[in-house]
Design a protein around this motif. Sequence first.
Motif, mmCIF file in Angstrom:
data_model
loop_
_atom_site.group_PDB
_atom_site.id
_atom_site.type_symbol
_atom_site.label_atom_id
_atom_site.label_comp_id
_atom_site.label_asym_id
_atom_site.label_seq_id
_atom_site.Cartn_x
_atom_site.Cartn_y
_atom_site.Cartn_z
ATOM 1 N N PRO A 32 0.834 -1.211 0.000
ATOM 2 C CA PRO A 32 0.000 0.000 0.000
ATOM 3 C C PRO A 32 0.868 1.261 0.000
ATOM 4 O O PRO A 32 1.855 1.331 0.745
ATOM 5 C CB PRO A 32 -0.790 -0.113 1.309
ATOM 6 C CG PRO A 32 -0.750 -1.549 1.673
ATOM 7 C CD PRO A 32 0.543 -2.076 1.150
ATOM 8 N N ALA A 34 0.443 4.043 1.379
ATOM 9 C CA ALA A 34 0.536 4.623 2.717
ATOM 10 C C ALA A 34 1.617 3.934 3.542
ATOM 11 O O ALA A 34 2.303 4.574 4.350
ATOM 12 C CB ALA A 34 -0.811 4.507 3.427
ATOM 13 N N HIS A 64 -8.602 -3.495 14.277
ATOM 14 C CA HIS A 64 -8.792 -4.167 12.993
ATOM 15 C C HIS A 64 -9.401 -5.552 13.178
ATOM 16 O O HIS A 64 -10.301 -5.958 12.425
ATOM 17 C CB HIS A 64 -7.435 -4.283 12.292
ATOM 18 C CG HIS A 64 -7.463 -4.981 10.972
ATOM 19 N ND1 HIS A 64 -7.954 -4.402 9.827
ATOM 20 C CD2 HIS A 64 -7.057 -6.228 10.614
ATOM 21 C CE1 HIS A 64 -7.850 -5.252 8.813
ATOM 22 N NE2 HIS A 64 -7.309 -6.365 9.266
ATOM 23 N N TYR A 214 -0.309 -7.531 2.725
ATOM 24 C CA TYR A 214 0.029 -6.163 2.345
ATOM 25 C C TYR A 214 1.352 -6.055 1.582
ATOM 26 O O TYR A 214 1.895 -4.959 1.452
ATOM 27 C CB TYR A 214 0.092 -5.277 3.596
ATOM 28 C CG TYR A 214 -1.243 -5.104 4.274
ATOM 29 C CD1 TYR A 214 -2.200 -4.209 3.787
ATOM 30 C CD2 TYR A 214 -1.571 -5.846 5.409
ATOM 31 C CE1 TYR A 214 -3.425 -4.048 4.418
ATOM 32 C CE2 TYR A 214 -2.797 -5.693 6.040
ATOM 33 C CZ TYR A 214 -3.710 -4.800 5.537
ATOM 34 O OH TYR A 214 -4.924 -4.639 6.167
ATOM 35 N N ALA A 254 0.163 1.909 9.235
ATOM 36 C CA ALA A 254 -0.366 2.674 8.102
ATOM 37 C C ALA A 254 -1.200 1.784 7.184
ATOM 38 O O ALA A 254 -2.254 2.199 6.683
ATOM 39 C CB ALA A 254 0.777 3.312 7.324
ATOM 40 N N ALA A 255 -0.760 0.553 6.961
ATOM 41 C CA ALA A 255 -1.468 -0.349 6.045
ATOM 42 C C ALA A 255 -2.876 -0.653 6.547
ATOM 43 O O ALA A 255 -3.825 -0.741 5.763
ATOM 44 C CB ALA A 255 -0.678 -1.643 5.870
ATOM 45 N N GLU A 257 -4.905 1.144 7.965
ATOM 46 C CA GLU A 257 -5.835 2.261 7.768
ATOM 47 C C GLU A 257 -6.426 2.286 6.363
ATOM 48 O O GLU A 257 -7.392 3.003 6.109
ATOM 49 C CB GLU A 257 -5.121 3.581 8.056
ATOM 50 C CG GLU A 257 -4.652 3.718 9.506
ATOM 51 C CD GLU A 257 -3.814 4.967 9.735
ATOM 52 O OE1 GLU A 257 -3.552 5.682 8.730
ATOM 53 O OE2 GLU A 257 -3.425 5.222 10.889
ATOM 54 N N ASP A 258 -5.846 1.503 5.447
ATOM 55 C CA ASP A 258 -6.279 1.530 4.042
ATOM 56 C C ASP A 258 -7.147 0.309 3.749
ATOM 57 O O ASP A 258 -6.702 -0.670 3.150
ATOM 58 C CB ASP A 258 -5.058 1.569 3.124
ATOM 59 C CG ASP A 258 -5.423 1.824 1.668
ATOM 60 O OD1 ASP A 258 -6.631 1.840 1.353
ATOM 61 O OD2 ASP A 258 -4.501 2.008 0.855
ATOM 62 N N SER A 259 -8.403 0.334 4.152
ATOM 63 C CA SER A 259 -9.302 -0.801 3.938
ATOM 64 C C SER A 259 -9.605 -1.013 2.456
ATOM 65 O O SER A 259 -9.841 -2.134 2.009
ATOM 66 C CB SER A 259 -10.613 -0.595 4.703
ATOM 67 O OG SER A 259 -11.253 0.591 4.274
ATOM 68 N N GLY A 260 -9.610 0.040 1.674
ATOM 69 C CA GLY A 260 -9.895 -0.080 0.247
ATOM 70 C C GLY A 260 -8.848 -0.881 -0.493
ATOM 71 O O GLY A 260 -9.138 -1.491 -1.538
ATOM 72 N N PHE A 261 -7.625 -0.930 0.025
ATOM 73 C CA PHE A 261 -6.538 -1.655 -0.630
ATOM 74 C C PHE A 261 -6.843 -3.146 -0.695
ATOM 75 O O PHE A 261 -6.670 -3.786 -1.741
ATOM 76 C CB PHE A 261 -5.227 -1.399 0.117
ATOM 77 C CG PHE A 261 -4.027 -2.097 -0.474
ATOM 78 C CD1 PHE A 261 -3.399 -1.586 -1.592
ATOM 79 C CD2 PHE A 261 -3.536 -3.263 0.089
ATOM 80 C CE1 PHE A 261 -2.288 -2.223 -2.144
ATOM 81 C CE2 PHE A 261 -2.438 -3.914 -0.447
ATOM 82 C CZ PHE A 261 -1.816 -3.389 -1.571
#
Length: 355
Positions: A32, A34, A64, A214, A254-255, A257-261
Amino acid sequence: MLYQAANPHGGDLYGRAVTLDFSVNTNPLGTPPAAVKAVEEAARRLCQYPDPYCRELTAALAGHEGVPEAFILCGCGAAELIYAYCGAAKVDRALLTAPTFSEYAAALEGGGGAATYVPLSEAEGFAVTEAFLEVLEKTACQTVFLCSPNNPTGRLIAPELLEKICRTCRERGIRLFVDECFLELSDGGRAASLAGRLAEFPGLFLLRAFTKTYGMAGLRLGYCLCGDGALLAEMSRRVQPWNVSLPAQAAGTAALEDSGFLEASRRLIQAERPRLAAGLEELGFTVCPSQANYLLLKSPIPLHGPLLERGILIRDCANYRGLGPGWYRTAVKRPEENRLLLAALAEIAGGIRNT
């Protein structure tokens, strides 16, 4: 590091010319953005020791996963946690499937333990079936190791069967180790996880890794979930206190936080896996059913060397117990990369379809 020993895994791009690596089953979208940015920012603080308690990362993981922070232990990759687990739980007799990830047996045998194997049937697509439960009910063992989705087969264990295994292990006082490292990239996604059952099954231990989910293989970041605090404390005592680097902790936080990834990753995998499987079958290879981001295939001709000559690396599965020569695992990657693999295999395969 490995010392005077053959590498039993994929991903060895060093010392050879490789332009496409299909030997590791990490996220096809890579890392990701981020997380990459977090590593770059963390690089400015390399003079610091990392947080030995992984405070920020653990808090993020608890949110999470929906579990208490006390249920979480982070490690330098999932492999470190496998070895720490075997030592801390003093595993001497374990039940494993064949084929499955080799590090369970390596960690077990390194500590003087022994394994009983339940062979998975090629005719049944290497699925874990009720036959495993029958062996479990008759075998004297201390720990059961399962991988869902399994590596290298890509098969998820059916929820109803996994439930039976959990209950049998609890009734017999057997620890249950379930590797869910590929789960979030599978068709089941996180919904298929046993994380919500940890309080109900105190002997249940779940393994996870940022490595695959990730695309952080180079950072080495894994974690486990377990309601047995005494076990986690003993595992922690078996590794050095700064085992999770500062960049790895920052990237993991950081990873998350990016649920869309992850949603985009699963969509890509679910679209590309059947296309890649169909292409492989059209070339004459036998492809096992998969619910993950990789495929297990059988070839009547050697593939590893000829592909490497073309700059492509796949996983030769000859060293997996229960497989042998002719078996290979390939990752599911982006469309253009999958097309290049199929084109190279078409050159190599030649007339397989007509033999």
